[in-house]
Design an enzyme around this catalytic site. Structure first.
Site, PDB file in Angstrom:
ATOM      1  N   TYR A 161       0.827  -1.212   0.000  1.00  0.00           N
ATOM      2  CA  TYR A 161       0.000   0.000   0.000  1.00  0.00           C
ATOM      3  C   TYR A 161       0.867   1.271   0.000  1.00  0.00           C
ATOM      4  O   TYR A 161       0.459   2.319  -0.489  1.00  0.00           O
ATOM      5  CB  TYR A 161      -0.954  -0.036   1.185  1.00  0.00           C
ATOM      6  CG  TYR A 161      -2.283   0.658   0.959  1.00  0.00           C
ATOM      7  CD1 TYR A 161      -3.006   0.499  -0.227  1.00  0.00           C
ATOM      8  CD2 TYR A 161      -2.832   1.469   1.939  1.00  0.00           C
ATOM      9  CE1 TYR A 161      -4.225   1.133  -0.422  1.00  0.00           C
ATOM     10  CE2 TYR A 161      -4.048   2.099   1.759  1.00  0.00           C
ATOM     11  CZ  TYR A 161      -4.735   1.929   0.580  1.00  0.00           C
ATOM     12  OH  TYR A 161      -5.944   2.564   0.397  1.00  0.00           O
ATOM     13  N   LYS A 168      -3.573   7.754   3.402  1.00  0.00           N
ATOM     14  CA  LYS A 168      -4.767   7.419   4.195  1.00  0.00           C
ATOM     15  C   LYS A 168      -4.581   7.854   5.654  1.00  0.00           C
ATOM     16  O   LYS A 168      -5.544   8.266   6.304  1.00  0.00           O
ATOM     17  CB  LYS A 168      -5.073   5.924   4.120  1.00  0.00           C
ATOM     18  CG  LYS A 168      -5.651   5.468   2.788  1.00  0.00           C
ATOM     19  CD  LYS A 168      -6.978   6.133   2.460  1.00  0.00           C
ATOM     20  CE  LYS A 168      -7.639   5.523   1.232  1.00  0.00           C
ATOM     21  NZ  LYS A 168      -8.766   6.359   0.732  1.00  0.00           N
TER      22      LYS A 168
HETATM   23  N1  NAD Z   1     -11.646  -0.916  -2.951  1.00  0.00           N
HETATM   24  C1  NAD Z   1     -11.094  -1.078  -1.776  1.00  0.00           C
HETATM   25  O1  NAD Z   1     -10.577  -2.145  -1.437  1.00  0.00           O
HETATM   26  C2  NAD Z   1     -11.107   0.061  -0.803  1.00  0.00           C
HETATM   27  C3  NAD Z   1     -10.940  -0.208   0.559  1.00  0.00           C
HETATM   28  C4  NAD Z   1     -10.934   0.866   1.462  1.00  0.00           C
HETATM   29  C5  NAD Z   1     -11.101   2.148   0.984  1.00  0.00           C
HETATM   30  N2  NAD Z   1     -11.268   2.381  -0.368  1.00  0.00           N
HETATM   31  C6  NAD Z   1     -11.423   3.764  -0.811  1.00  0.00           C
HETATM   32  O2  NAD Z   1     -12.679   3.948  -1.424  1.00  0.00           O
HETATM   33  C7  NAD Z   1     -12.600   5.087  -2.265  1.00  0.00           C
HETATM   34  C8  NAD Z   1     -13.239   4.762  -3.610  1.00  0.00           C
HETATM   35  O3  NAD Z   1     -12.456   3.817  -4.289  1.00  0.00           O
HETATM   36  P1  NAD Z   1     -13.032   2.527  -5.029  1.00  0.00           P
HETATM   37  O4  NAD Z   1     -12.356   1.366  -4.432  1.00  0.00           O
HETATM   38  O5  NAD Z   1     -14.509   2.582  -5.106  1.00  0.00           O
HETATM   39  O6  NAD Z   1     -12.380   2.665  -6.482  1.00  0.00           O
HETATM   40  P2  NAD Z   1     -12.812   3.417  -7.816  1.00  0.00           P
HETATM   41  O7  NAD Z   1     -11.653   3.295  -8.744  1.00  0.00           O
HETATM   42  O8  NAD Z   1     -14.126   2.903  -8.293  1.00  0.00           O
HETATM   43  O9  NAD Z   1     -12.968   4.943  -7.352  1.00  0.00           O
HETATM   44  C9  NAD Z   1     -11.892   5.845  -7.243  1.00  0.00           C
HETATM   45  C10 NAD Z   1     -12.410   7.165  -7.753  1.00  0.00           C
HETATM   46  O10 NAD Z   1     -11.478   8.234  -7.535  1.00  0.00           O
HETATM   47  C11 NAD Z   1     -11.701   9.145  -8.593  1.00  0.00           C
HETATM   48  N3  NAD Z   1     -10.625  10.122  -8.718  1.00  0.00           N
HETATM   49  C12 NAD Z   1      -9.285   9.865  -8.847  1.00  0.00           C
HETATM   50  N4  NAD Z   1      -8.618  11.043  -8.984  1.00  0.00           N
HETATM   51  C13 NAD Z   1      -9.564  12.042  -8.922  1.00  0.00           C
HETATM   52  C14 NAD Z   1      -9.515  13.468  -9.004  1.00  0.00           C
HETATM   53  N5  NAD Z   1      -8.364  14.125  -9.193  1.00  0.00           N
HETATM   54  N6  NAD Z   1     -10.669  14.157  -8.894  1.00  0.00           N
HETATM   55  C15 NAD Z   1     -11.862  13.531  -8.727  1.00  0.00           C
HETATM   56  N7  NAD Z   1     -11.971  12.175  -8.650  1.00  0.00           N
HETATM   57  C16 NAD Z   1     -10.840  11.454  -8.747  1.00  0.00           C
HETATM   58  C17 NAD Z   1     -11.812   8.228  -9.811  1.00  0.00           C
HETATM   59  O11 NAD Z   1     -12.394   8.900 -10.918  1.00  0.00           O
HETATM   60  C18 NAD Z   1     -12.687   7.123  -9.274  1.00  0.00           C
HETATM   61  O12 NAD Z   1     -14.048   7.421  -9.508  1.00  0.00           O
HETATM   62  C19 NAD Z   1     -11.127   5.483  -2.320  1.00  0.00           C
HETATM   63  O13 NAD Z   1     -10.883   6.509  -1.391  1.00  0.00           O
HETATM   64  C20 NAD Z   1     -10.438   4.202  -1.868  1.00  0.00           C
HETATM   65  O14 NAD Z   1      -9.155   4.428  -1.316  1.00  0.00           O
HETATM   66  C21 NAD Z   1     -11.282   1.364  -1.250  1.00  0.00           C
END
Ligand code: NAD
Length: 268
Positions: A161, A168
């Protein structure tokens, strides 16, 4: 893990801005879907070349919605967003920050070699942006409004990570400062710390599958990396008035993984 539509809805009349939908797998997509079923009105955001993907996903919500432009790193987009929300709704009751990005050279076991510029980019897009979004929506938020962000437990170091983990940790701190500064206006700010889910962002991290396998083994409730519904429900809870006494908090929706130090089967 399903959750039916019968019974009272908890977000009736709430106007929610949801960032971070890129596909139907996005956590934010499931949050938007759940929120609509709970009675909320929703607007999405997207930017640049992924906008078409977001629009395709937006059309598949129970009620298809508009997509506003937002690159969270562009101050002019944030200003325009405030104006669009003012014109469309006059106010906004909730905002979901579901945004994270790290350059490839700052992830996947490259902690020691990542250049400062990549670490800074991860910080700006994934942590500072919570403040940026909060500042854009707060002037339109009545008392009782709620900002929710998505976290991956940053109290420990993880394999792979790397600088995203550091970002984070910063996000967790930004959440507390936002709660401090927006609380007097009656605006809450909380994070949902999710277990691993198979979205575009997650699959881009080399080694994601090993982490997911460990989770399935260790989480007391078990964990399905293909089911974002429990995370989406908790996001909706935090938007709702049921959570009116909660701010600066991090709720773990991870099957209980964070509460145990090793899989129970380790002693077998
Ligand atoms: N998937 C996992 O395992 C997981 C676990 C814990 C937390 N998260 C967090 O959940 C959140 C959403 O991620 P996800 O897993 O749904 O993936 P995802 O790829 O579907 O979403 C990530 C989003 O970030 C957006 N993004 C990136 N740069 C950007 C910018 N400059 N301006 C506006 N938008 C921007 C992308 O367009 C995308 O829609 C993130 O913060 C991620 O760290 C994910």
């Amino acid at each position: 893990m399903g959750f039916g539509n019968a019974g009272p809805v908890i977000l009736q009349g709430k106007r929610l801005l949801i960032t971070g939908v890129i596909t139907k797998d996005s956590i934010a997509f499931h949050a938007a879907e759940r929120a609509q079923r709970e009675g909320a009105s929703v607007l999405l955001t997207s930017f640049g070349r992924v906008r078409r993907m977001t629009e395709r996903a937006a059309a598949r919500l129970p009620q298809p919605v508009e997509v506003l432009e937002l690159d969270v790193n562009r101050p002019e987009d944030l200003e325009a967003l405030t104006e669009s929300l003012r014109q469309r709704w006059g106010g906004v009751d909730g905002a979901l920050h579901a945004i994270a990005f790290s350059p490839e050279d700052a992830l996947g076991g490259r902690f020691m070699t990542a250049p400062a510029s990549s670490a800074v980019q991860a910080f700006q897009t994934s942590a500072f942006s919570l403040k940026a979004l909060g500042a854009a929506v707060a002037p339109l938020m009545p008392e009782g409004s709620s900002i929710v962000g998505l976290d991956f437990d940053a109290t420990v170091a993880w394999p792979i990570y790397d600088w995203m983990g550091v970002a984070k940790a910063a996000l967790e701190s930004v959440n507390r400062y936002l709660a401090r500064d927006l609380g007097p206006s009656g605006i809450r700010c909380n994070l949902v710390s999710a277990g691993p889910l198979g979205t575009v962002a997650a699959r881009g991290i080399p080694g994601f599958e090993q982490l997911a396998a460990l989770w399935r083994q260790q989480a007391p409730l078990g964990w399905d990396t293909a089911d974002p519904a429990p995370v989406a429900s908790t996001i909706c809870f935090l938007f709702s008035d049921y959570a009116r006494g909660i701010t600066g908090e991090i709720l773990h929706v991870d099957g209980g993984f964070h509460a145990v130090g090793a899989p129970s089967t380790a002693a077998d």
